[in-house]
Structure formats: C-alpha cells, structure tokens
Design a protein around this motif. Structure first.
Motif, PDB file in Angstrom:
ATOM      1  N   SER A 222       0.440  -1.248  -0.254  1.00 24.83           N
ATOM      2  CA  SER A 222      -0.019  -0.248   0.184  1.00 24.83           C
ATOM      3  C   SER A 222       1.042   1.678  -0.005  1.00 24.83           C
ATOM      4  CB  SER A 222      -0.664   0.056   1.185  1.00 24.83           C
ATOM      5  OG  SER A 222      -1.470  -0.958   1.110  1.00 24.83           O
ATOM      6  N   PHE A 223       1.718   1.633   0.627  1.00 33.84           N
ATOM      7  CA  PHE A 223       2.694   2.622   1.158  1.00 33.84           C
ATOM      8  C   PHE A 223       3.317   2.674  -0.364  1.00 33.84           C
ATOM      9  CE2 PHE A 223       3.012   2.176   5.656  1.00 33.84           C
ATOM     10  CZ  PHE A 223       1.868   2.859   6.255  1.00 33.84           C
ATOM     11  N   GLU A 224       3.825   1.737  -0.884  1.00 35.27           N
ATOM     12  CA  GLU A 224       4.370   1.564  -2.137  1.00 35.27           C
ATOM     13  C   GLU A 224       3.630   2.162  -3.545  1.00 35.27           C
ATOM     14  OE1 GLU A 224       6.214  -1.965  -2.762  1.00 35.27           O
ATOM     15  OE2 GLU A 224       7.108  -1.918  -1.780  1.00 35.27           O
ATOM     16  N   SER A 225       2.198   1.212  -3.735  1.00 39.34           N
ATOM     17  CA  SER A 225       1.838   1.892  -4.605  1.00 39.34           C
ATOM     18  C   SER A 225       1.142   3.786  -4.484  1.00 39.34           C
ATOM     19  CB  SER A 225       0.114   1.367  -3.618  1.00 39.34           C
ATOM     20  OG  SER A 225      -0.349   1.580  -5.187  1.00 39.34           O
ATOM     21  N   ILE A 226       1.308   3.750  -2.966  1.00 35.92           N
ATOM     22  CA  ILE A 226       0.953   5.557  -2.822  1.00 35.92           C
ATOM     23  C   ILE A 226       1.992   6.590  -3.444  1.00 35.92           C
ATOM     24  CG2 ILE A 226       0.634   7.145  -0.877  1.00 35.92           C
ATOM     25  CD1 ILE A 226      -0.601   4.621   0.887  1.00 35.92           C
ATOM     26  N   LEU A 227       3.117   5.917  -3.217  1.00 38.73           N
ATOM     27  CA  LEU A 227       4.634   6.566  -3.456  1.00 38.73           C
ATOM     28  C   LEU A 227       4.200   6.768  -5.133  1.00 38.73           C
ATOM     29  CD1 LEU A 227       7.330   5.109  -1.224  1.00 38.73           C
ATOM     30  CD2 LEU A 227       5.930   7.426  -1.141  1.00 38.73           C
ATOM     31  N   GLN A 228       3.633   6.133  -5.658  1.00 35.57           N
ATOM     32  CA  GLN A 228       3.537   4.992  -7.303  1.00 35.57           C
ATOM     33  C   GLN A 228       2.433   6.923  -7.720  1.00 35.57           C
ATOM     34  OE1 GLN A 228       3.603   1.663  -8.472  1.00 35.57           O
ATOM     35  NE2 GLN A 228       5.527   1.407  -8.050  1.00 35.57           N
ATOM     36  N   HIS A 229       1.324   6.897  -7.240  1.00 34.65           N
ATOM     37  CA  HIS A 229       0.477   7.542  -6.880  1.00 34.65           C
ATOM     38  C   HIS A 229      -0.397   8.036  -6.346  1.00 34.65           C
ATOM     39  CE1 HIS A 229      -0.047   4.008 -10.567  1.00 34.65           C
ATOM     40  NE2 HIS A 229      -0.045   3.547  -9.892  1.00 34.65           N
ATOM     41  N   PRO A 230       0.288   9.128  -5.891  1.00 35.95           N
ATOM     42  CA  PRO A 230       0.132   9.504  -4.938  1.00 35.95           C
ATOM     43  C   PRO A 230      -0.776  10.580  -4.677  1.00 35.95           C
ATOM     44  CG  PRO A 230       2.260  10.948  -5.683  1.00 35.95           C
ATOM     45  CD  PRO A 230       1.668   9.751  -6.278  1.00 35.95           C
TER      46      PRO A 230
ATOM     47  N   VAL B 210      -3.241  -3.152  -6.469  1.00 36.43           N
ATOM     48  CA  VAL B 210      -1.859  -2.476  -5.840  1.00 36.43           C
ATOM     49  C   VAL B 210      -1.339  -4.349  -5.434  1.00 36.43           C
ATOM     50  CG1 VAL B 210      -1.511  -1.911  -3.551  1.00 36.43           C
ATOM     51  CG2 VAL B 210      -3.512  -0.530  -4.797  1.00 36.43           C
ATOM     52  N   LEU B 211      -2.117  -4.946  -4.757  1.00 35.91           N
ATOM     53  CA  LEU B 211      -1.546  -6.493  -4.934  1.00 35.91           C
ATOM     54  C   LEU B 211      -1.175  -6.972  -6.306  1.00 35.91           C
ATOM     55  CD1 LEU B 211      -3.941  -7.449  -2.146  1.00 35.91           C
ATOM     56  CD2 LEU B 211      -1.075  -6.203  -1.457  1.00 35.91           C
TER      57      LEU B 211
ATOM     58  N   ASP C 251      -5.574 -10.036  -9.215  1.00 33.30           N
ATOM     59  CA  ASP C 251      -7.199  -9.800 -10.613  1.00 33.30           C
ATOM     60  C   ASP C 251      -8.006  -9.503 -10.166  1.00 33.30           C
ATOM     61  OD1 ASP C 251      -8.889 -10.836 -12.179  1.00 33.30           O
ATOM     62  OD2 ASP C 251      -7.067 -10.922 -13.371  1.00 33.30           O
ATOM     63  N   ILE C 252      -7.846  -7.881 -10.998  1.00 35.65           N
ATOM     64  CA  ILE C 252      -9.378  -7.014 -10.903  1.00 35.65           C
ATOM     65  C   ILE C 252     -10.299  -7.992  -9.675  1.00 35.65           C
ATOM     66  CG2 ILE C 252      -9.971  -6.358 -12.701  1.00 35.65           C
ATOM     67  CD1 ILE C 252      -8.985  -3.962 -10.358  1.00 35.65           C
ATOM     68  N   SER C 253     -10.608  -8.596 -10.653  1.00 35.63           N
ATOM     69  CA  SER C 253     -11.984  -9.538  -9.757  1.00 35.63           C
ATOM     70  C   SER C 253     -10.898 -10.619  -7.860  1.00 35.63           C
ATOM     71  CB  SER C 253     -12.031 -10.978 -10.973  1.00 35.63           C
ATOM     72  OG  SER C 253     -11.362 -12.753 -10.544  1.00 35.63           O
ATOM     73  N   ALA C 254     -10.333 -10.505  -7.865  1.00 37.87           N
ATOM     74  CA  ALA C 254      -9.850 -10.301  -6.522  1.00 37.87           C
ATOM     75  C   ALA C 254     -10.946  -8.963  -5.515  1.00 37.87           C
ATOM     76  CB  ALA C 254      -9.098 -10.173  -6.017  1.00 37.87           C
ATOM     77  N   ALA C 255     -10.971  -7.958  -6.323  1.00 35.88           N
ATOM     78  CA  ALA C 255     -12.287  -6.637  -5.584  1.00 35.88           C
ATOM     79  C   ALA C 255     -13.364  -7.246  -5.070  1.00 35.88           C
ATOM     80  CB  ALA C 255     -11.999  -5.871  -6.891  1.00 35.88           C
ATOM     81  N   LYS C 256     -14.215  -8.350  -6.086  1.00 34.45           N
ATOM     82  CA  LYS C 256     -15.211  -9.251  -5.505  1.00 34.45           C
ATOM     83  C   LYS C 256     -14.930  -9.993  -4.539  1.00 34.45           C
ATOM     84  CE  LYS C 256     -17.915  -8.785  -9.863  1.00 34.45           C
ATOM     85  NZ  LYS C 256     -18.091  -9.489 -10.671  1.00 34.45           N
ATOM     86  N   LYS C 257     -13.991 -10.385  -4.314  1.00 34.84           N
ATOM     87  CA  LYS C 257     -13.307 -10.997  -2.727  1.00 34.84           C
ATOM     88  C   LYS C 257     -13.155 -10.678  -1.661  1.00 34.84           C
ATOM     89  CE  LYS C 257     -12.034 -15.313  -6.046  1.00 34.84           C
ATOM     90  NZ  LYS C 257     -10.849 -15.402  -6.526  1.00 34.84           N
ATOM     91  N   GLY C 258     -13.511  -9.450  -1.261  1.00 32.43           N
ATOM     92  CA  GLY C 258     -12.830  -8.611  -0.835  1.00 32.43           C
ATOM     93  C   GLY C 258     -11.160  -8.090  -0.312  1.00 32.43           C
ATOM     94  N   ALA C 259     -10.499  -7.795  -1.341  1.00 31.71           N
ATOM     95  CA  ALA C 259      -9.441  -7.100  -1.107  1.00 31.71           C
ATOM     96  C   ALA C 259      -9.023  -5.758  -0.412  1.00 31.71           C
ATOM     97  CB  ALA C 259      -8.933  -7.377  -2.316  1.00 31.71           C
ATOM     98  N   SER C 260      -8.500  -5.661  -0.046  1.00 31.53           N
ATOM     99  CA  SER C 260      -8.248  -4.663   1.066  1.00 31.53           C
ATOM    100  C   SER C 260      -6.792  -4.778   1.686  1.00 31.53           C
ATOM    101  CB  SER C 260      -9.215  -4.523   2.408  1.00 31.53           C
ATOM    102  OG  SER C 260      -9.399  -5.178   3.303  1.00 31.53           O
ATOM    103  N   ALA C 261      -6.391  -3.402   2.128  1.00 34.10           N
ATOM    104  CA  ALA C 261      -5.135  -2.707   2.795  1.00 34.10           C
ATOM    105  C   ALA C 261      -5.480  -3.257   4.427  1.00 34.10           C
ATOM    106  CB  ALA C 261      -4.829  -1.403   2.593  1.00 34.10           C
ATOM    107  N   HIS C 262      -6.135  -3.609   4.957  1.00 31.26           N
ATOM    108  CA  HIS C 262      -6.369  -4.255   6.113  1.00 31.26           C
ATOM    109  C   HIS C 262      -6.406  -3.146   7.309  1.00 31.26           C
ATOM    110  CE1 HIS C 262      -7.651  -8.880   5.940  1.00 31.26           C
ATOM    111  NE2 HIS C 262      -6.144  -8.013   4.926  1.00 31.26           N
ATOM    112  N   ASN C 263      -6.403  -1.997   6.693  1.00 23.80           N
ATOM    113  CA  ASN C 263      -6.560  -0.425   6.782  1.00 23.80           C
ATOM    114  C   ASN C 263      -7.366   0.682   6.218  1.00 23.80           C
ATOM    115  OD1 ASN C 263      -5.457   2.435   7.116  1.00 23.80           O
ATOM    116  ND2 ASN C 263      -3.789   1.583   8.936  1.00 23.80           N
TER     117      ASN C 263
END
Length: 143
Positions: A27-35, A47-48, A51-63
């Motif tokens: 997440s921090f690396e992504s923020i640095l790349q796309h601030p 960010v991880l 595959d974008i289909s992981a969004a439906k499975k609840g992919a998150s930063a846990h923060n």
C-alpha cells in the motif's frame, strides 16, 4: 483466549501479521507511485498485483486509511480526514449542548476509527449504513 490473541497480534512471525505487514508495504509503495489520485476506487487488487476480480472477494489494505490513500490518493485521504474532523467538531458542539447521544456517539466514533487501523470495516455496507444512520442523529437539527 483474549490474551493469547493479543499476544499473536504482536508476534511478527505469525502468518497473518506477516501477511498484513506485506499488504501495508504494498500500500505504501502504491501511494508513492500514485500519490495524488491513487489507483482508482475499487481497484485495490491492482496494488497487490492481483486480478481485478479479487475486488469482489474483498481485497483490501486491512487499514481503511491506507485503503483510501491507495485507491483515491492523498487528496482522497485528505477529504476523508476533513469529513472526520467536521464530525468531531459537530460532536463537540453537541456535547457542549449536553446531549447524551453525542457522548455515546463519540465513544462509538473513536472505536470505529481505531478499529479501521486494522480493517476496512467502514466499507462494509451494513456497518456503513449503521454508521450513517447513527451519524445522522448528530445532524438531525441542522437546516
């Protein structure tokens, strides 16, 4: 049981802790790349490198805060924090008016903000609906 769970949270060798730290690092690396604007709302799997289909499975930063900054950039996080600040100001105003529900909401609000350091519970539709209804009580007298 609670003490055992609390101990496992601080154990850096525990698998779920290692996984969470890895996700936060991404997440921090992504923020640095796309601030400024992040990777886009609902695109956390990018960010991880999943595959974008992981969004439906609840992919998150846990923060929640890292999730918002990753998806919406620092501008989105700043807007979110301004909303949080305005809610705190409203709570303070209601507490000064001696309204009991404002004191109750303050404890609920602080709890949910702290909980969101380790999860994105506020993005859950049922929790968000409950939060919005409860927060609406603060603004019921506004015109």
């Amino acid at each position: 049981m609670a003490f055992k769970r609390a101990k496992s949270i601080a154990d850096l060798e525990e698998l779920s802790v290692k996984s969470r730290l890895g996700i936060w690092k991404s997440s921090f690396e992504s923020i640095l790349q796309h601030p400024l604007l992040g990777v886009g709302i609902g695109n956390y799997p990018v960010v991880l490198n999943e595959d974008i289909s992981a969004a439906k499975k609840g992919a998150s930063a846990h923060n929640l805060y890292l999730d918002i900054a990753s998806e919406m950039g620092l501008l989105g996080l700043a807007a979110f924090l301004l909303i949080i600040l305005s809610i705190f100001k409203k709570i303070r105003k209601e507490i000064i008016s001696n309204k009991l529900y404002a004191i109750c909401f303050l404890f609920f609000f602080i709890w949910i903000l702290i909980y969101n350091l380790f999860d994105v519970v506020l993005l859950n539709d049922k929790v968000l609906l409950s939060f919005m209804i409860t927060a609406g009580l603060l603004y019921k007298d506004e015109q």
